[in-house]
Design an enzyme around this catalytic site. Structure first.
Site, PDB file in Angstrom:
ATOM      1  N   HIS A  42       0.895   4.507   4.456  1.00 39.23           N
ATOM      2  CA  HIS A  42       0.076   5.199   3.460  1.00 39.23           C
ATOM      3  C   HIS A  42       0.494   6.657   3.336  1.00 39.23           C
ATOM      4  O   HIS A  42       0.741   7.161   2.230  1.00 39.23           O
ATOM      5  CB  HIS A  42      -1.403   5.109   3.852  1.00 39.23           C
ATOM      6  CG  HIS A  42      -2.010   3.770   3.614  1.00 39.23           C
ATOM      7  ND1 HIS A  42      -3.373   3.575   3.478  1.00 39.23           N
ATOM      8  CD2 HIS A  42      -1.459   2.540   3.470  1.00 39.23           C
ATOM      9  CE1 HIS A  42      -3.632   2.302   3.272  1.00 39.23           C
ATOM     10  NE2 HIS A  42      -2.476   1.659   3.275  1.00 39.23           N
ATOM     11  N   SER A  88       0.810  -1.219   0.000  1.00 35.16           N
ATOM     12  CA  SER A  88       0.000   0.000   0.000  1.00 35.16           C
ATOM     13  C   SER A  88       0.843   1.268   0.000  1.00 35.16           C
ATOM     14  O   SER A  88       0.498   2.257  -0.652  1.00 35.16           O
ATOM     15  CB  SER A  88      -0.940   0.001   1.208  1.00 35.16           C
ATOM     16  OG  SER A  88      -1.803  -1.118   1.180  1.00 35.16           O
TER      17      SER A  88
END
Length: 255
Positions: free
Chosen positions: A179, A128
């Site tokens: 993230h 991610s």
């Protein structure tokens, strides 16, 4: 930039070998680790999973290897789908070496931030952070290299980024620092890799085929062949994707 015009999976893999290879690695590792539960797969997971404690003990490769690993099938599919959607345009624009540098550089920055800010016993895996790094590059283009991205693509990537960031804080078991800092890393890397690049063009991938007599082969029915998706679906693809992301984010809170 984000609508796929390839006529087959084979053509997609020929045009975007790096993205294709990364997706294959994601799915193969999930298959041998989680689906088959093979001993070698479990050993790969144990050696590669991100662990702040083990990094502190000198196992620095764990800042890099979690990018290839995922916790379950949904995790692997979600990141692979995001990579297929947002990776091809950048792979063409940047070229293979710079794309790899940007992708893994952003992922590494996200994992270093995870090591710095998360507790010592924190463990993690997933691509991610690297995927959010791609968002960072696109947002840099939206803000500083407007000639490299069309308006509709700019609106699309901005909308998806906002939704993804919201989901980052709403969903449980999310590596928030990966993230956020993956995105920041992509934004920082962007001016380095975007130097002297050309805008994405689907026509650049079309390879001309020649006969032995050097005459160009032409398929008169080429433009009549069916695409992967009907025109109406392709026109509203962004809203379909946003809806899918929203549903997945909501369901993940209950399962």
């Amino acid at each position: 930039m984000f609508i796929r015009n390839e006529r087959s999976i084979k053509e997609f893999m020929q045009n975007y070998p790096i993205v294709s290879t990364l997706v294959i690695i994601h799915l193969v590792l999930w298959f041998i680790i989680d689906f088959l539960g093979l001993q070698i797969g479990l050993a790969i997971r144990d050696i590669g999973i991100g662990s702040n404690f083990l990094v502190a003990q000198g196992e620095y490769w764990r800042l890099f290897t979690p990018i290839f690993l995922h916790g379950d099938l949904m995790h692997a599919l979600f990141n692979s789908f995001s990579l297929v959607l947002f990776g091809p345009a950048l792979e063409q624009m940047l070229g293979k070496p710079k794309f790899l540098f940007a992708y893994f550089g952003a992922g590494l920055i996200g994992n270093i931030a995870t090591y710095i800010f998360e507790p010592l016993l924190y463990v993690h895996l997933g691509a991610s952070g690297a995927v959010f790094g791609l968002f960072g590059i696109y947002i840099f283009m939206v803000m500083n290299r407007k000639h490299l991205i069309d308006q509709s693509s700019a609106q699309m990537i901005s909308t998806i980024l906002i939704i993804s960031l919201i989901m980052t804080f709403l969903r449980s078991n999310i590596n928030i620092y990966a993230h956020l800092f993956g995105f920041i890393g992509g934004f920082i890397i962007a001016p380095l890799v975007l130097k002297n690049v050309r805008p994405y063009s689907p026509w650049r991938n079309q390879r001309r085929r020649y006969r032995d007599d050097d005459e160009i082969q032409f398929d008169p029915n080429r433009w009549r062949k069916k695409r992967w998706l009907p025109q109406k679906v392709r026109q509203h693809l962004i809203w379909i994707i946003i809806g899918i992301l929203a549903v997945i984010g909501l369901l993940s809170r209950f399962f």
